[in-house]
Design a protein around this motif. Sequence first.
Motif, PDB file in Angstrom:
ATOM      1  N   ALA A 187       0.864  -1.179   0.094  1.00 25.64           N
ATOM      2  CA  ALA A 187      -0.057   0.051   0.252  1.00 25.64           C
ATOM      3  C   ALA A 187       0.713   1.309  -0.010  1.00 25.64           C
ATOM      4  O   ALA A 187       2.166   1.166  -0.159  1.00 25.64           O
ATOM      5  N   GLY A 188       0.381   2.311  -0.097  1.00 17.18           N
ATOM      6  CA  GLY A 188       0.881   3.622  -0.239  1.00 17.18           C
ATOM      7  C   GLY A 188       0.512   4.907   0.649  1.00 17.18           C
ATOM      8  O   GLY A 188       0.637   6.005  -0.116  1.00 17.18           O
ATOM      9  N   LEU A 194      -8.221   9.232  -3.323  1.00  9.17           N
ATOM     10  CA  LEU A 194      -8.648   8.068  -3.456  1.00  9.17           C
ATOM     11  C   LEU A 194     -10.333   7.744  -3.541  1.00  9.17           C
ATOM     12  O   LEU A 194     -10.861   8.583  -2.930  1.00  9.17           O
ATOM     13  N   TYR A 213     -13.094   4.845  -2.527  1.00  8.04           N
ATOM     14  CA  TYR A 213     -13.400   3.660  -1.971  1.00  8.04           C
ATOM     15  C   TYR A 213     -14.951   3.334  -2.087  1.00  8.04           C
ATOM     16  O   TYR A 213     -15.651   4.040  -1.756  1.00  8.04           O
ATOM     17  N   LEU A 235     -11.415  -0.022  -5.312  1.00  5.71           N
ATOM     18  CA  LEU A 235     -10.626   0.864  -4.859  1.00  5.71           C
ATOM     19  C   LEU A 235      -9.772   1.623  -5.786  1.00  5.71           C
ATOM     20  O   LEU A 235      -9.094   0.755  -6.618  1.00  5.71           O
ATOM     21  N   SER A 258      -6.885   4.156  -6.500  1.00  8.13           N
ATOM     22  CA  SER A 258      -5.700   4.661  -5.702  1.00  8.13           C
ATOM     23  C   SER A 258      -4.396   5.018  -6.740  1.00  8.13           C
ATOM     24  O   SER A 258      -4.649   4.963  -8.126  1.00  8.13           O
ATOM     25  N   ARG A 317      -0.165   6.019  -7.200  1.00  8.84           N
ATOM     26  CA  ARG A 317       1.455   6.041  -6.995  1.00  8.84           C
ATOM     27  C   ARG A 317       1.868   7.578  -7.195  1.00  8.84           C
ATOM     28  O   ARG A 317       2.571   8.183  -6.478  1.00  8.84           O
ATOM     29  N   ARG A 368      -2.936   2.547  -9.100  1.00  5.90           N
ATOM     30  CA  ARG A 368      -3.210   1.501  -8.531  1.00  5.90           C
ATOM     31  C   ARG A 368      -4.899   1.295  -8.454  1.00  5.90           C
ATOM     32  O   ARG A 368      -5.429   1.968  -7.620  1.00  5.90           O
ATOM     33  N   TYR A 426      -8.070  -1.716  -7.388  1.00  9.93           N
ATOM     34  CA  TYR A 426      -8.300  -3.135  -6.752  1.00  9.93           C
ATOM     35  C   TYR A 426      -9.659  -3.232  -7.043  1.00  9.93           C
ATOM     36  O   TYR A 426     -10.731  -2.465  -6.953  1.00  9.93           O
ATOM     37  N   PRO A 479      -6.521  -4.529   4.082  1.00 11.35           N
ATOM     38  CA  PRO A 479      -5.715  -3.422   3.708  1.00 11.35           C
ATOM     39  C   PRO A 479      -6.828  -1.917   3.414  1.00 11.35           C
ATOM     40  O   PRO A 479      -6.491  -0.871   3.340  1.00 11.35           O
ATOM     41  N   THR A 480      -8.001  -2.314   3.785  1.00  9.68           N
ATOM     42  CA  THR A 480      -9.158  -1.345   3.544  1.00  9.68           C
ATOM     43  C   THR A 480      -8.820   0.033   4.079  1.00  9.68           C
ATOM     44  O   THR A 480      -9.309   1.319   3.747  1.00  9.68           O
ATOM     45  N   GLY A 481      -8.469   0.133   5.249  1.00 12.63           N
ATOM     46  CA  GLY A 481      -8.005   1.641   6.112  1.00 12.63           C
ATOM     47  C   GLY A 481      -6.723   1.915   5.715  1.00 12.63           C
ATOM     48  O   GLY A 481      -6.270   3.013   6.285  1.00 12.63           O
ATOM     49  N   ALA A 482      -5.845   1.134   4.962  1.00  9.88           N
ATOM     50  CA  ALA A 482      -4.449   1.709   4.633  1.00  9.88           C
ATOM     51  C   ALA A 482      -3.439   1.453   5.994  1.00  9.88           C
ATOM     52  O   ALA A 482      -2.795   2.667   6.206  1.00  9.88           O
ATOM     53  N   TYR A 488      -8.864   7.540   9.959  1.00  7.33           N
ATOM     54  CA  TYR A 488      -8.007   7.448   8.622  1.00  7.33           C
ATOM     55  C   TYR A 488      -6.570   8.316   8.744  1.00  7.33           C
ATOM     56  O   TYR A 488      -5.479   7.865   8.321  1.00  7.33           O
TER      57      TYR A 488
HETATM   58  C1  PHB Z   1      -2.791   1.465  -2.319  1.00 10.02           C
HETATM   59  O1  PHB Z   1      -2.467   2.498  -2.909  1.00 10.02           O
HETATM   60  O2  PHB Z   1      -2.128   0.441  -2.524  1.00 10.02           O
HETATM   61  C2  PHB Z   1      -3.805   1.255  -1.378  1.00 10.02           C
HETATM   62  C3  PHB Z   1      -4.412   2.636  -0.954  1.00 10.02           C
HETATM   63  C4  PHB Z   1      -5.351   2.607   0.372  1.00 10.02           C
HETATM   64  C5  PHB Z   1      -5.582   1.253   0.766  1.00 10.02           C
HETATM   65  C6  PHB Z   1      -4.995   0.191   0.549  1.00 10.02           C
HETATM   66  C7  PHB Z   1      -3.930   0.250  -0.691  1.00 10.02           C
HETATM   67  O3  PHB Z   1      -6.640   1.496   1.663  1.00 10.02           O
END
Ligand code: PHB
Length: 389
Positions: A45-46, A198, A200, A209, A211, A213, A219, A221, A292-295, A384
């Motif tokens: 994640a990022g 982002l 969600y 999701l 997202s 970089r 990115r 999902y 990973p939902t909340g990063a 968050y």
């Molecule tokens: C991602 O950028 O990979 C990422 C971002 C937020 C998340 C999970 C993954 O909640």
Amino acid sequence: MRTEVCIIGGGPSGLLIGQLLHRAGIATTIIERQSREHVLGRIRAGVLENGTCNMLEEAGVGDRLAREGFEHEGAFIAAAGRKFRIDFKHYTKKNVTVYGQTELTADLYCARDSAGLNTIHNVEGVILHEVTSDTTYVTFVKDGYEQRIECDFIIGCDGFHGVSRPTIPTGVRKEFEQVYPFGWLGILSETPPVSEELIYANHERGFALCSMRNEKLSRYYVQTSLNDKVEHWSDKRFWEELKRRLPEEPADILVTGPSIEKSIAPLRSFICEPMQWGKLFLVGDAAHIVPPTGAKGLNLAVSDVHYLSKALISFYKGEEKYMINNYSAKALERVWKASRFSWWMTTTLHHFPDYGDFGQRMQEAEIAYLEGSRAAQAVLAENYVGLPY
Ligand code: PHB
Ligand code: APR
């Protein structure tokens, strides 16, 4: 070989605590099962909390992050064909920073090299010995030869599948786990992100999701079933599925292109108690996993590092042992709160096959409540951006 602190695992947790201890004059050796190239090839994640960025700065590895990281002051939640924004800055006066974990790990390796610190890669057969005595040591095999490191403390930063956690006897260790009945299929593509922040998205076909970089690298999902395989997902199928799960506006402007990485990850919540046993301390994924939902994965690892580095530095300064003995309780308090948030984000946004239409409508009602309630938005924003250390 002798060192003060032997760190098992050269992922972000091990590298960051190694750096902070080194800056305080404490000698560390890191032993890592994989090659450096392998560690740096992992895509994770990022999203970094403010507290994480501060810790990286404190460790002297914040320069590139400050230059290249993207500050995000909010994020979008989508459901039932609509989307709305949660303004983190408004509710918390804080933001998060988008910066890939891969970049962060590379920065930490650079700093370790510049300081000339000892990192031993490609080790096998790591065993922890005499963990509850004053003659603690670690053995491992490198290039066919067994080696031994004597140390004051061991830090287990070896991730979920490492050897450190199982060293704690089963009578002492209690593990809490929930495995979710789905996974995430993620792709990286050299396309401009569909949104500056982002998104969600909850959808009856499953979570999605959006997202990123950077301005040219996205990115994305989608939630998949547990027995799904990457081979079943052509790029075309992925993009079509993603579009179906997004509201019209982002779906219409989504720029698609070939994926440069594609993988499926299962989702679980896992916490091990305690995080200390004798001279062994667990940090990061070795002690806990969040969906990973909340990063939160990396951010939680960094808060563990915060508590443990302060405790060890105080110990080596000759101050009382209270902080090291209190590490597990202190770290776990925050781990449980962040796990609760990750669990809430996961259960609110994903499609649960057994919940049926009622479950779907409940989720939509919860998200509609979030859209209309400043109190609910403040709760999401506060969690968050990261609870204070
Ligand atoms: C991602 O950028 O990979 C990422 C971002 C937020 C998340 C999970 C993954 O909640
Ligand atoms: N001996 C030595 N090293 C090991 C062993 C072992 N027996 N087992 C695992 N390792 C190494 C792995 O190869 C890996 O490089 O430990 C490292 C653990 O790194 P991570 O799994 O990345 O865990 P951590 O450093 O705690 O990072 C926190 O935050 O975003 C999340 O899960 C994500 O990795 C991320 C985590």
